[in-house]
Design an enzyme around this catalytic site. Structure first.
Site, short mmCIF file in Angstrom:
data_model
loop_
_atom_site.label_atom_id
_atom_site.label_comp_id
_atom_site.label_asym_id
_atom_site.label_seq_id
_atom_site.Cartn_x
_atom_site.Cartn_y
_atom_site.Cartn_z
N HIS A 23 0.66 -0.96 0.04
CA HIS A 23 -0.03 0.30 -0.05
C HIS A 23 0.63 0.86 -0.11
O HIS A 23 0.42 2.16 -0.52
CB HIS A 23 -1.20 -0.07 1.62
N ASP A 48 3.51 9.05 -1.17
CA ASP A 48 2.28 8.89 -0.55
C ASP A 48 1.36 7.77 -1.89
O ASP A 48 1.97 7.80 -2.99
CB ASP A 48 0.82 9.75 -0.55
C1 GDG Z 1 -1.95 3.30 3.17
C2 GDG Z 1 -0.90 4.48 2.68
C3 GDG Z 1 -2.67 4.69 0.92
C4 GDG Z 1 -8.58 9.92 7.69
N1 GDG Z 1 -9.12 11.27 9.00
C5 GDG Z 1 -10.17 10.48 9.48
C6 GDG Z 1 -10.50 9.73 8.48
N2 GDG Z 1 -9.73 9.11 7.46
C7 GDG Z 1 -10.10 8.32 6.75
C8 GDG Z 1 -9.97 8.77 4.81
C9 GDG Z 1 -9.27 7.40 4.34
C10 GDG Z 1 -7.79 6.77 5.05
O1 GDG Z 1 -8.14 7.26 6.33
C11 GDG Z 1 -6.88 7.36 4.54
O2 GDG Z 1 -6.30 6.77 3.41
P1 GDG Z 1 -4.90 7.43 2.73
O3 GDG Z 1 -5.02 6.17 1.71
O4 GDG Z 1 -4.24 8.83 3.36
O5 GDG Z 1 -3.44 7.19 4.12
P2 GDG Z 1 -2.83 6.31 5.07
O6 GDG Z 1 -4.59 5.13 5.85
O7 GDG Z 1 -1.62 5.79 5.50
O8 GDG Z 1 -3.32 4.35 3.89
C12 GDG Z 1 -2.00 5.88 1.55
C13 GDG Z 1 -3.32 3.74 1.45
O9 GDG Z 1 -3.01 2.91 2.06
C14 GDG Z 1 -4.63 3.00 0.07
O10 GDG Z 1 -3.77 1.77 -0.11
O11 GDG Z 1 -3.16 5.05 -0.45
O12 GDG Z 1 -0.89 5.88 0.58
O13 GDG Z 1 -0.71 5.51 2.63
O14 GDG Z 1 -10.13 6.70 3.61
O15 GDG Z 1 -10.87 9.40 4.39
N3 GDG Z 1 -11.58 8.41 8.11
C15 GDG Z 1 -12.15 8.92 9.40
N4 GDG Z 1 -12.61 10.47 9.93
C16 GDG Z 1 -10.69 10.64 10.06
O16 GDG Z 1 -11.02 11.71 10.89
N5 GDG Z 1 -13.55 8.44 9.77
#
Ligand code: GDG
Length: 741
Positions: free
Chosen positions: A166, A373
């Site tokens: 990821h 990212d």
């Molecule tokens: C890894 C990789 C890759 C965030 N703040 C809140 C909240 N979120 C949710 C968002 C989103 C998720 O968290 C964050 O997803 P990301 O993709 O930005 O990042 P990581 O969790 O670090 O994930 C990344 C991912 O894996 C998938 O392969 O994209 O690059 O680092 O869904 O909505 N949700 C709620 N409250 C928050 O304050 N409910």
């Protein structure tokens, strides 16, 4: 469809102990959604850590948790406090995470942490092995479990194993800093299919595999022992429907009203991340500061809502980052703010889903500027919630998502000027253009949503099983090996044609040191003298080398891919009269290429010139080979020369001379009743191609070949020859018998 076993560090259900009671919360993360259709069909088992620190949980409680989770098709792996400290906070988040996100300055290289990483991967392997079967489809997730595919492959050789990373896979120059880099690569290569978000990550991974482990690849497919390992791109999507339908949710509507009450009609910029140094939060704040400096007319007209989700608070670099961010926000608000207006509104907490979506819906601009990212789902979610289709996404080119979201304003997250200008551009963008851009991105996001992503991965993973079965069918099976041995035992005139490098000894970076050992010479002697085979070494080596190494044996020697042949205690004979004046003409050109190509060697043989590049940078070598071919193409056809491509060597020689021509000559020597040819590279294919259909022919390595069968390694070749060498020639010499030597 086969059963799917998912393995990830965290389970989709978190168990928590509060006041002596265990409570469960279900995650609605992307992964859980993507896999829900497999999960609901009861064809799925999910193995992972339930989020409890094992030290505090007694055995009967563990049993209870196990039973509860099993009802949801989940199997817990319990970790101790020390595992979490060293494996999770430690090697996963202080070593792999920073390094893979290009932060070597935050990377810890500690053996203690590494040992814990190995230990926890083994714990996961035990848990999987307890439940998985050889015919399951096993899908392992992310950087915490990079050793798991190989650990599983060892015990379940026929399982179908996939891995998805990821986070980014960094370039070789970064990855090679890691002391345990080869172990991680070997761990991954236990999988049949390795998925990445973008093609860049695949390139980096394949490059590392080639440079650090020496395995070649074609079209993202690595030939690894008896298996093929495929790397492919699967850009993870989101649960599009869930985000695009939030507008009608009364809870979200209420939140929107409340946000608007607090912010009036100001333009709103949303920036939301897990608090992490990879997310570029400080650079983003500096850019907003610069934007306000340059656009004083925008003061009181715009607010940035900065949401930081608390994360990895046990790691010092995260705590320091929090202090730096607070300081930066204080400075900006102090410098530009006024009574009743703070330019930056800061929330340090996890928001409820409805608040998150209300913010996505209300904000005019999303500022997503990570320094690195893997993908970034926030960018996709923001676009998906835009019902009236207006809104502007500013997106870092360092996020995997930028590959699919070209309609965003794409920025370099280190370029403060550019981000400041992008904020201005976004706030001034015509509504019509906003609508067009968002609509184009939405079309793409609808098509490849998270369910499609998961199904795509699993179906591609299942395809690798068919490929493996096809390869296996070509493998020299026990049954066919026994048949070969029995035919050899019943033969009276048997010929074995053996290539040398890559067949009897491994290819070496110092070819002159690949001298046959005593054991190999004894084996050849037994084959000729005890078992009565005619054995020919059919090699590209020059005759002097073969003479020096095998001169005292009773083996037939074929040198320079069949230019020369020498029967035991005979003289060297040339197969056909050869022309070699052309060498004078071409040698200076090849010398020039060798001088310009570090690590390459020019070998001059009686009737050929060989350009060896085993110790050359593989990309440079590929470039040089194609340049060299271009440069000599005219001469080659005018002088009736041919180019033969071997294993890390290309050889220029008279056309029509190859291992096939000498193979035909060998076949004509006697009226053979058994023939076997074994070889490993392209030059041996000439030999395989001239052999009659019923001849035994074996390729070393499981690549496409004209040979009838394949074996995995030199070891297998030696084992076969050992057995053949134990078949004693009878006195009458028209049959043999198998004896122990
Ligand atoms: C890894 C990789 C890759 C965030 N703040 C809140 C909240 N979120 C949710 C968002 C989103 C998720 O968290 C964050 O997803 P990301 O993709 O930005 O990042 P990581 O969790 O670090 O994930 C990344 C991912 O894996 C998938 O392969 O994209 O690059 O680092 O869904 O909505 N949700 C709620 N409250 C928050 O304050 N409910």
């Amino acid at each position: 469809m086969k059963r799917i076993v998912l393995v990830s560090n965290r389970l989709p259900i978190t168990a928590e102990k509060k006041k002596g009671q265990i409570h469960y919360t279900t995650s609605v993360g992307g992964l859980a959604t993507g896999l829900d259709s497999f999960h609901q069909s009861n064809k799925c088992l999910w193995i992972g850590w339930p989020g409890l620190k094992g030290d505090r949980i007694m055995a009967p409680e563990k049993e209870k948790i196990r039973t509860h989770l099993y009802q949801h098709n989940c199997i817990p792996v319990f970790l101790t406090r020390s595992d979490i400290e060293k494996f999770y906070d430690g090697f996963s988040n202080k070593t792999i995470w920073p390094l893979f996100h290009y932060f070597p300055q935050h990377t810890f290289y500690e053996t203690d942490l590494w040992k814990s990483y190995v230990h926890v991967n083994e714990l996961f392997a035990d848990a999987v092995l307890e439940h998985a079967r050889d015919d399951d489809v096993i899908w392992v997730h992310d950087y915490q479990l990079m050793l798991l595919p190989a650990l599983l492959r060892e015990k379940l050789p026929n399982a179908t194993i996939g891995f998805f990373l990821h986070i980014p896979f960094p370039s070789l120059e970064i990855f090679r800093l890691l002391p345990w880099r080869n172990e991680l690569l070997t761990g991954l290569l236990g999988a049949d299919l390795i998925g990445f978000h973008t093609y860049d990550y695949i390139r980096h991974f394949l490059n590392s595999v080639r440079r650090l482990l020496g395995h070649e690849y074609t079209f993202s497919q690595i030939s690894y022992g008896s298996r093929l390992v495929k790397a492919d791109v699967f850009p993870m999507g989101i649960d599009y429907k869930r985000f695009s339908s939030v507008g009608s949710d009364p809870e979200v509507k209420k939140e929107i009203t409340s946000i608007r009450e607090k912010t009036g009609d100001r333009a709103l910029i949303i920036a939301i991340d897990r608090l992490d140094y990879t997310k570029g939060i400080l650079q983003r704040l500096s850019a907003f500061d610069l934007f306000l400096d340059r656009n004083p007319d925008m003061k009181e007209k715009v607010t940035m809502i900065l949401v930081e989700v608390p994360s990895r608070t046990a790691v010092e670099s995260y705590r320091q980052l929090k202090r730096d961010i607070d300081e930066s926000i204080g400075r900006i608000n102090g410098k530009h703010g006024s009574l009743g207006w703070a330019p930056v509104l800061n929330l340090y907490r996890t928001l409820p889903f409805s608040t998150l979506c209300a913010l996505y819906q209300t904000c005019d601009v999303a500022l997503v500027t990570p320094l690195r990212d893997g993908m970034n789902l926030v960018a996709k979610e923001y676009v998906a919630t835009k019902k009236e289709n207006s809104g502007v996404l500013i997106l870092s080119e360092m996020a995997g998502a930028a590959r699919e979201m070209g309609e965003a304003i794409v920025v370099n997250p280190n370029n403060i000027d550019e981000i400041a200008a992008a904020i201005k551009e976004a706030l001034c963008m015509e509504k019509e253009e906003q609508v067009n851009r968002i609509a184009l991105m939405q079309q793409r996001l609808t098509r490849y949503d998270v369910r499609r992503w998961a199904h795509d991965f699993v179906s591609r993973l299942e395809q690798t099983r068919h490929l493996r079965e096809k390869l296996q069918s070509h493998r020299l099976s026990k049954k066919m090996r026994d048949k070969l041995i029995s035919e050899a035992a019943n033969s009276s005139k048997a010929l074995l044609m053996l290539d040398y490098d890559g067949t009897l000894v491994p290819h070496s970076s110092k070819p002159h040191k690949s001298i046959p050992g005593e054991k190999l010479l004894q084996l050849l002697n037994r084959l000729t003298d005890f078992s009565g085979y005619d054995v020919a070494i059919v090699s590209g080596r020059n005759k002097e080398t073969l003479e020096r190494w095998f001169g005292k044996t009773n083996v037939i020697l074929c040198a320079e891919h069949g230019v020369w042949i020498k029967k035991p205690s005979d003289k060297w004979e040339i197969l056909e009269p050869q022309e070699n004046n052309w060498k004078k003409e071409l040698k200076p050109l090849l010398e020039l290429f060798t001088d310009r190509t570090p690590g390459s060697v020019l070998e001059e043989k009686d009737y050929s010139l060989a350009f060896h590049f085993r110790n050359t940078d593989p990309e440079l070598a590929a470039l040089r080979v194609s340049e060299l071919k271009d440069a000599i193409l005219d001469q080659v056809s005018n002088l009736n020369l041919g180019i033969i491509e071997g294993n890390k060597v290309i050889e220029i020689k008279n056309a029509g001379i190859n291992k096939g021509t000498v193979g035909l000559k060998l076949l004509q020597l006697k009226d053979w009743d058994f023939t076997l040819a074994i070889g490993d590279d392209e030059t041996d294919e000439y030999l395989f191609s001239v052999l009659p259909k019923e001849t035994w022919s074996i390729k070393v390595g499981m690549n496409p070949t004209r040979a009838r069968f394949g074996v995995e390694s030199i070891k297998e070749v030696k084992e076969l020859l050992e057995i053949l060498s134990k078949i004693e020639q009878s006195c009458s010499s028209d049959s043999k018998k198998l004896t122990e030597v």
